[in-house]
Design a protein around this motif. Structure first.
Motif, mmCIF file in Angstrom:
data_model
loop_
_atom_site.group_PDB
_atom_site.id
_atom_site.type_symbol
_atom_site.label_atom_id
_atom_site.label_comp_id
_atom_site.label_asym_id
_atom_site.label_seq_id
_atom_site.Cartn_x
_atom_site.Cartn_y
_atom_site.Cartn_z
ATOM 1 N N GLU A 133 -8.381 3.763 5.200
ATOM 2 C CA GLU A 133 -9.114 5.015 5.395
ATOM 3 C C GLU A 133 -8.769 5.530 6.792
ATOM 4 O O GLU A 133 -9.357 5.117 7.792
ATOM 5 N N ALA A 134 -7.795 6.406 6.844
ATOM 6 C CA ALA A 134 -7.272 6.888 8.129
ATOM 7 C C ALA A 134 -8.091 8.064 8.636
ATOM 8 O O ALA A 134 -8.629 8.856 7.846
ATOM 9 N N PRO A 135 -8.209 8.223 9.937
ATOM 10 C CA PRO A 135 -8.860 9.415 10.496
ATOM 11 C C PRO A 135 -8.142 10.688 10.060
ATOM 12 O O PRO A 135 -6.957 10.657 9.692
ATOM 13 N N ALA A 136 -8.835 11.784 10.132
ATOM 14 C CA ALA A 136 -8.259 13.068 9.732
ATOM 15 C C ALA A 136 -6.988 13.353 10.533
ATOM 16 O O ALA A 136 -6.947 13.193 11.755
ATOM 17 N N GLY A 137 -5.929 13.752 9.829
ATOM 18 C CA GLY A 137 -4.669 14.079 10.483
ATOM 19 C C GLY A 137 -3.749 12.894 10.699
ATOM 20 O O GLY A 137 -2.621 13.067 11.180
ATOM 21 N N TRP A 138 -4.206 11.702 10.342
ATOM 22 C CA TRP A 138 -3.382 10.503 10.505
ATOM 23 C C TRP A 138 -2.799 10.088 9.158
ATOM 24 O O TRP A 138 -3.404 10.307 8.104
ATOM 25 N N THR A 139 -1.643 9.466 9.189
ATOM 26 C CA THR A 139 -0.968 8.979 8.004
ATOM 27 C C THR A 139 -0.703 7.484 8.159
ATOM 28 O O THR A 139 -0.476 7.004 9.268
ATOM 29 N N SER A 140 -0.718 6.755 7.057
ATOM 30 C CA SER A 140 -0.429 5.317 7.079
ATOM 31 C C SER A 140 1.022 5.085 6.641
ATOM 32 O O SER A 140 1.469 5.642 5.636
ATOM 33 N N PHE A 141 1.727 4.255 7.407
ATOM 34 C CA PHE A 141 3.126 3.937 7.128
ATOM 35 C C PHE A 141 3.262 2.431 6.927
ATOM 36 O O PHE A 141 2.783 1.638 7.739
ATOM 37 N N CYS A 142 3.936 2.039 5.846
ATOM 38 C CA CYS A 142 4.137 0.625 5.542
ATOM 39 C C CYS A 142 5.327 0.528 4.592
ATOM 40 O O CYS A 142 5.597 1.460 3.815
ATOM 41 N N ALA A 143 6.046 -0.578 4.649
ATOM 42 C CA ALA A 143 7.201 -0.762 3.767
ATOM 43 C C ALA A 143 6.785 -1.069 2.331
ATOM 44 O O ALA A 143 7.613 -0.992 1.421
ATOM 45 N N LEU A 144 5.529 -1.420 2.106
ATOM 46 C CA LEU A 144 5.050 -1.718 0.762
ATOM 47 C C LEU A 144 4.986 -0.451 -0.095
ATOM 48 O O LEU A 144 4.738 0.645 0.418
ATOM 49 N N GLY A 145 5.161 -0.630 -1.387
ATOM 50 C CA GLY A 145 4.949 0.472 -2.302
ATOM 51 C C GLY A 145 3.461 0.746 -2.481
ATOM 52 O O GLY A 145 2.614 -0.058 -2.071
ATOM 53 N N GLN A 146 3.137 1.888 -3.100
ATOM 54 C CA GLN A 146 1.734 2.264 -3.279
ATOM 55 C C GLN A 146 1.411 2.460 -4.753
ATOM 56 O O GLN A 146 2.258 2.866 -5.553
ATOM 57 N N ARG A 147 0.154 2.171 -5.076
ATOM 58 C CA ARG A 147 -0.368 2.402 -6.421
ATOM 59 C C ARG A 147 -1.827 2.805 -6.295
ATOM 60 O O ARG A 147 -2.619 2.117 -5.639
ATOM 61 N N ASP A 148 -2.152 3.938 -6.863
ATOM 62 C CA ASP A 148 -3.527 4.446 -6.823
ATOM 63 C C ASP A 148 -4.070 4.509 -5.393
ATOM 64 O O ASP A 148 -5.223 4.149 -5.122
ATOM 65 N N GLY A 149 -3.214 4.924 -4.468
ATOM 66 C CA GLY A 149 -3.651 5.111 -3.086
ATOM 67 C C GLY A 149 -3.713 3.841 -2.260
ATOM 68 O O GLY A 149 -4.166 3.885 -1.105
ATOM 69 N N ALA A 150 -3.263 2.718 -2.806
ATOM 70 C CA ALA A 150 -3.313 1.453 -2.075
ATOM 71 C C ALA A 150 -1.910 0.892 -1.910
ATOM 72 O O ALA A 150 -1.051 1.036 -2.796
ATOM 73 N N PHE A 151 -1.654 0.261 -0.774
ATOM 74 C CA PHE A 151 -0.418 -0.492 -0.592
ATOM 75 C C PHE A 151 -0.512 -1.771 -1.429
ATOM 76 O O PHE A 151 -1.552 -2.450 -1.438
ATOM 77 N N VAL A 152 0.574 -2.116 -2.125
ATOM 78 C CA VAL A 152 0.557 -3.228 -3.068
ATOM 79 C C VAL A 152 1.565 -4.288 -2.627
ATOM 80 O O VAL A 152 2.760 -4.007 -2.447
ATOM 81 N N ALA A 153 1.072 -5.523 -2.456
ATOM 82 C CA ALA A 153 1.923 -6.668 -2.136
ATOM 83 C C ALA A 153 1.843 -7.675 -3.267
ATOM 84 O O ALA A 153 0.761 -7.921 -3.815
ATOM 85 N N ASN A 154 2.968 -8.278 -3.599
ATOM 86 C CA ASN A 154 2.982 -9.238 -4.702
ATOM 87 C C ASN A 154 2.150 -10.475 -4.416
ATOM 88 O O ASN A 154 1.664 -11.135 -5.333
ATOM 89 N N ASP A 155 2.006 -10.817 -3.140
ATOM 90 C CA ASP A 155 1.239 -12.000 -2.750
ATOM 91 C C ASP A 155 0.845 -11.856 -1.284
ATOM 92 O O ASP A 155 1.208 -10.875 -0.612
ATOM 93 N N TYR A 156 0.122 -12.849 -0.788
ATOM 94 C CA TYR A 156 -0.369 -12.770 0.591
ATOM 95 C C TYR A 156 0.772 -12.837 1.586
ATOM 96 O O TYR A 156 0.758 -12.135 2.607
#
Length: 592
Positions: A133-156
């Motif tokens: 949940e980022a502050p207004a005007g901020w974007t989240s960057f990560c190498a993981l793919g996304q699904r339904d608004g969440a970053f998804v990792a195969n495992d921990y």
């Protein structure tokens, strides 16, 4: 939503407090849930006790009913779950801007997974989702793919290996071998972002060609430009780079940034996929010991300069100058005569990442000596195969056999190297890895080069080729044998030095030399004006007590090293040089 997924919700409602708020929901099934925080992060071999920054831990069921939670050791929180899904809510203090930790303030948030996300052994292999949940005007960057608004990792493990940057950033983009790459910059935007992308792209292309393609669907560079500090940490499909912003304005600084980026990108293969078997799987609760860090970090350090050279962003002469600087650093470290390279790898947990005033005397960096050993190994392989094979072939062999993450045995690198060479290299490795003998540089002659050893002042500015016309033999200068920090405080007294024999200590504050006021720089300069054998009087404050210490100056050891070409090289040596550095012989050091 799948009931078997581990879910995290991360928010930073008050970033100026440096506090990150986390909800971690673990699926039903465990009678007793033990949630743990890692004590270290892969790629940085030091127990950092990340749990010390976790606070305000509470637990509840899926419907919000509170559950009792108690801390059972330094890193573990226990909940009597009785088979129910459990949500742990907690806050993490994030105010350390390094590539190994996390940082939250009013400008951004850098989240390193090992110090943010609790885990359980029972669910570690399950899919993990993170919603930010980022502050207004901020974007989240990560190498993981996304699904339904969440970053998804195969495992921990994948989650921990995928840092997240949150902020008002506009990414820079380029493509390599059809794979999209992003560069997200925090701090001042580089003056020439197009050059940054172009040079990074060339570095990545060289490595993609070396290994025959890229092992990930997209890649993310996180670049943090600060007032000080330098470092990098590799990840499965990204890297975090910390670099002083002032360095971008100089040629050498830009060169240093490129070598740093090349180093971390090379880890896509070596460390992130081809890794020591001792690290499979990671044990986040304790140290993971291996004697192979010299091969994975030292070899990568050898390649970082070589890749910049191959990308056409560094001349062959500059490459050899930088290699000379590495040799100079190695031979300026007394600890090379005390600690073997294999031991340096094994005990990195208590030595490399915990240096003190005696470290130069008692330890050697597996990055530093590992780089030199890897350079010599490359030349040994080339000599043994008449330049048909080299270290590139060893890297590709390890990638083909161990790129699945199964891990390399402790003797695996040595065995594979002998296989590539077609001859037994055990004598080379025994000397280089398991003794403190000086390394054998005679293999440099294969490419028509030789190593030269002189006192530092006669070898040019930085341990490279001496300037033309400058004498290679200088008048002997007086030598104390200490290093300084700040303006006048002794940092290290070198083993066997005149300063050690006379009784100067680390943390002594230098006041005067021979009765005249002197700071650290003046102390060194005035001693060098004198000759070995002369006595000087060094006045210091030691624990607020004024002392005068007489020191009989010595002669500076032959600590500077540079590379020059041999006299009357053969055509085979010239061809080997060209094969190694991709440059004609007439560009070798000392060419007219």
């Amino acid at each position: 939503m799948s009931p078997t997924v581990v879910r995290y919700r991360v928010s930073l409602p008050r970033p100026h407090t440096h506090l990150l708020e986390v909800e971690a929901t673990f699926p039903e099934g465990e009678a007793t849930l033990d949630a743990r925080m890692p004590v270290w992060t892969p790629g940085s071999y030091l127990v950092r006790e990340f749990a010390r920054h976790v606070q305000d831990v509470t637990a509840s069921t899926g419907d919000g009913t509170p559950l009792p939670v108690r801390r059972v050791d330094k890193q573990t929180w226990r909940v009597d779950a009785r088979g129910q899904a459990v949500t742990l809510s907690y806050r993490v203090y994030c105010n350390e801007l390094t590539v190994r930790t996390s940082h939250v303030d009013g400008t951004h948030a850098y989240l390193n997974g090992a110090c943010v996300f609790l885990y359980t052994d029972a669910t570690r292999a399950r899919e993990h989702h993170v919603t930010v949940e980022a502050p207004a005007g901020w974007t989240s960057f990560c190498a993981l793919g996304q699904r339904d608004g969440a970053f998804v990792a195969n495992d921990y493990d994948t989650l921990v290996d995928s840092p997240i940057e949150v902020g008002p950033h506009t990414p820079l983009t380029f493509s390599v071998a059809g794979v999209p790459h992003e560069v997200v910059v925090w701090g001042d935007t580089p003056a020439d972002p197009e050059r940054l992308c172009s040079d990074f792209q060339r570095l990545c292309e060289v490595q993609a060609r070396l290994f025959g393609g890229l092992p990930m669907p997209r890649y993310l560079f996180l670049l943090y430009l600060t007032d000080k500090g330098r470092g990098g940490l590799e990840h499965q499909a990204s890297t975090a780079l910390l670099f002083p912003r002032t360095g971008l304005s100089t040629g050498r600084g830009w060169e240093d940034l490129l070598t740093l980026a090349a180093h971390e990108y090379f880890h896509l293969w070596m460390v992130k996929r081809v890794k020591p078997r001792a690290l499979v799987p990671f044990d986040y609760s304790r140290e993971n010991y291996t004697a192979l860090l010299w091969a994975f970090e030292g070899t990568t350090a050898y390649y970082d300069n070589l890749i910049v050279r191959r990308a056409g962003l560094m001349s062959a002469q500059r490459y050899l100058t930088r290699l000379g600087e590495t040799l100079t650093a190695l031979h300026s470290t007394p600890g090379r005569r005390t600690q073997t390279l294999a031991e340096a790898s094994l005990v990195s947990w208590v030595k490399h990442y915990r240096p003190d005033e005696n470290s130069p005397n008692s330890a050697i960096s597996y990055y530093l000596k590992g780089e030199v050993v890897s350079a010599l190994l490359d030349l040994e392989l080339r000599r043994a195969t008449r330049d048909a094979r080299g270290l590139d072939d060893l890297m590709r062999l390890l990638w083909a056999r161990h790129g699945d993450g199964s891990g390399v045995g402790e003797d695996g690198v040595e065995a594979a190297a002998s296989e590539v060479a077609g001859v037994d290299l055990s004598a080379f490795f025994e000397r280089a890895l398991r003794t403190t003998e000086e390394l054998d540089y005679s293999v440099l002659s294969h490419v028509g080069l030789e190593a030269n050893f002189r006192p530092r002042e006669s070898a040019g500015d930085r341990g490279g080729t001496p300037p033309k016309g400058k004498a290679t033999e200088a008048r002997p200068k007086g030598w104390l044998g200490l290093t300084l920090k700040g303006s006048a405080t002794v940092a290290t007294v070198l083993d066997g030095s005149p300063a050690q024999d006379a009784g100067l200590y680390a943390e002594d504050d230098v006041v005067a030399l021979d009765g005249w006021k002197a700071d650290g720089a003046a102390l060194v300069a005035r001693c060098e004006d004198k000759r070995p054998g002369e006595t000087v009087r060094v006045t210091v404050f030691r624990r607020d007590r004024l002392l005068e210490v007489p020191v009989v100056l010595g002669a500076k050891p032959a600590e500077a090293v540079w590379l020059s070409r041999v006299d009357r090289p053969t055509e085979a040596q010239k061809a080997a040089y060209q094969s190694w550095l991709g440059a004609p012989w007439d560009e070798a050091p000392g060419a007219a």
